[in-house]
Design a protein around this motif. Structure first.
Motif, short mmCIF file in Angstrom:
data_model
loop_
_atom_site.label_atom_id
_atom_site.label_comp_id
_atom_site.label_asym_id
_atom_site.label_seq_id
_atom_site.Cartn_x
_atom_site.Cartn_y
_atom_site.Cartn_z
N UNK A 77 -19.08 -12.73 -8.94
CA UNK A 77 -19.43 -11.96 -6.85
C UNK A 77 -18.90 -11.37 -7.43
N UNK A 78 -17.86 -10.54 -7.83
CA UNK A 78 -17.24 -9.14 -8.00
C UNK A 78 -18.22 -8.21 -8.29
N UNK A 79 -19.23 -8.08 -9.06
CA UNK A 79 -20.59 -7.49 -10.09
C UNK A 79 -21.02 -7.57 -9.26
N UNK A 80 -21.68 -8.87 -8.32
CA UNK A 80 -22.51 -9.18 -7.80
C UNK A 80 -22.52 -7.90 -6.23
N UNK A 81 -21.69 -7.77 -5.67
CA UNK A 81 -21.31 -6.93 -4.53
C UNK A 81 -21.08 -5.51 -5.19
N UNK A 82 -20.79 -5.23 -6.60
CA UNK A 82 -21.01 -4.43 -7.05
C UNK A 82 -22.86 -3.01 -7.50
N UNK A 83 -22.71 -5.12 -7.19
CA UNK A 83 -24.60 -4.48 -7.96
C UNK A 83 -25.46 -4.13 -6.65
N UNK A 84 -25.28 -4.40 -5.84
CA UNK A 84 -25.76 -4.77 -4.74
C UNK A 84 -26.06 -3.50 -3.28
N UNK A 85 -24.48 -2.69 -3.45
CA UNK A 85 -23.79 -1.65 -3.73
C UNK A 85 -24.92 -0.89 -3.72
N UNK A 86 -24.97 -0.65 -5.76
CA UNK A 86 -25.37 1.09 -5.71
C UNK A 86 -27.31 0.39 -5.71
N UNK A 87 -27.83 -0.65 -5.61
CA UNK A 87 -28.80 -1.13 -4.78
C UNK A 87 -28.73 -0.91 -3.70
N UNK A 88 -27.96 -0.10 -2.60
CA UNK A 88 -28.25 0.03 -1.52
C UNK A 88 -28.00 1.28 -1.65
N UNK A 99 -29.51 3.00 -4.25
CA UNK A 99 -30.24 3.87 -4.57
C UNK A 99 -31.73 3.70 -3.17
N UNK A 100 -31.72 2.93 -3.14
CA UNK A 100 -32.25 3.03 -2.12
C UNK A 100 -32.51 4.32 -0.85
N UNK A 101 -31.15 3.96 -0.37
CA UNK A 101 -31.09 5.12 0.32
C UNK A 101 -31.68 6.47 -0.06
N UNK A 102 -30.95 6.48 -1.57
CA UNK A 102 -31.15 8.43 -2.05
C UNK A 102 -32.88 8.22 -2.35
N UNK A 103 -33.16 7.28 -2.30
CA UNK A 103 -34.79 6.97 -2.42
C UNK A 103 -35.77 7.72 -1.82
N UNK A 104 -35.18 7.37 0.01
CA UNK A 104 -35.59 7.33 0.84
C UNK A 104 -35.21 8.29 1.42
N UNK A 154 -34.47 2.50 -12.03
CA UNK A 154 -32.68 2.44 -11.35
C UNK A 154 -32.97 1.31 -10.47
N UNK A 155 -33.98 1.14 -9.50
CA UNK A 155 -33.72 0.61 -8.63
C UNK A 155 -34.03 -1.03 -8.97
N UNK A 156 -35.24 -1.25 -9.69
CA UNK A 156 -35.76 -2.20 -10.78
C UNK A 156 -35.01 -2.95 -11.37
N UNK A 157 -33.58 -2.53 -12.33
CA UNK A 157 -33.46 -2.57 -13.25
C UNK A 157 -31.56 -3.13 -12.08
N UNK A 158 -31.26 -2.35 -10.78
CA UNK A 158 -30.84 -3.35 -10.36
C UNK A 158 -31.11 -4.82 -10.15
N UNK A 159 -32.41 -4.66 -9.18
CA UNK A 159 -32.71 -6.04 -8.47
C UNK A 159 -32.21 -6.86 -9.66
N UNK A 160 -33.31 -6.48 -11.13
CA UNK A 160 -33.16 -7.88 -11.92
C UNK A 160 -31.57 -8.49 -12.35
N UNK A 161 -30.35 -7.04 -12.01
CA UNK A 161 -29.08 -7.48 -12.92
C UNK A 161 -28.64 -8.49 -11.82
N UNK A 162 -29.16 -8.21 -10.05
CA UNK A 162 -29.11 -8.96 -8.83
C UNK A 162 -29.38 -10.33 -9.03
N UNK A 163 -30.59 -10.50 -9.29
CA UNK A 163 -30.79 -12.23 -9.68
C UNK A 163 -30.41 -12.57 -11.14
N UNK A 164 -30.64 -11.91 -11.90
CA UNK A 164 -29.36 -12.73 -13.31
C UNK A 164 -28.25 -12.77 -13.13
#
Length: 196
Positions: free
Chosen positions: A114-125, A127-132, A151-161
């Motif tokens: 759960x701690x990793x998921x929270x960090x990964x979701x923050x990173x994904x957010x 990255x998405x903010x930076x992209x747009x 980097x976004x695709x990797x973060x999404x894959x990490x959350x799925x994993x």
């Protein structure tokens, strides 16, 4: 990531000095992989040793221009035409951390996930903010967005994993996964010193 081949590919466009190479690398990658100038000059010296670049004379400002050799240009062509081979061995720190945590007595692996998921979701957010944040249609913007997309695709894959890991762990009671230290002694290791 191959700094060596990337610098060679930039030099294939024309002679550059060290700081210029760093700026060109940053322009082409959106500064997502920071290089220090010492790393650039160490790489240039190795490339020179290998016959892939040549050191030119210094200009009026003292900049030493490096130029690619024919052999260096051939290496760039081979690099660009070859697929990137992913390593067979797992050196992923997160995968190793969760594998070890899952087998340690008394560790709340669900909390680790759960701690990793929270960090990964923050990173994904982020990255998405930076992209747009902006798209001006320049070549630099395109290069940067390709790196950020990866980097976004990797973060999404990490959350799925992580979702997958959580499902796998839920299928087993925690105590069934725990491994105590083995009493079997490895065949190799430092032999005990004889006492006199």
């Amino acid at each position: 990531m191959s700094v060596r081949q990337s610098l060679l590919a930039i030099l294939d466009q024309g002679p550059c000095y060290g700081y210029q190479l760093r700026a060109e690398f940053d322009r082409r990658t959106g500064s997502t992989w920071p290089l220090n100038v010492g790393q650039i000059y160490n790489t240039l010296e190795r490339l020179e040793r290998d016959g892939l670049v040549e050191r030119g004379d210094a200009d009026e400002q003292g900049h030493v221009y490096w130029r690619i050799t024919g052999e260096g240009s051939r290496e760039v062509s081979v690099w660009l035409a070859s697929p990137v081979t992913r390593g067979q061995a797992t050196r992923d720190e997160l995968a190793i951390k969760l594998a070890v945590a899952a087998t340690l007595p008394g560790v709340d692996v669900a909390a680790v996930v759960q701690a990793q998921r929270s960090a990964s979701l923050r990173q994904l957010q982020n990255l998405n903010r930076a992209k747009y944040a902006g798209d001006d249609g320049t070549p630099e913007e395109l290069a940067w967005s390709l790196v950020v997309d990866s980097m976004i695709f990797s973060a999404e894959a990490e959350v799925r994993w992580l979702d997958h890991v959580e499902q796998r762990l839920a299928a087993h009671p925690q105590h069934a996964l725990e491994l105590e230290l083995s009493t079997d002694r490895p065949k190799r290791g430092r032999p005990a010193k004889a006492r006199s």
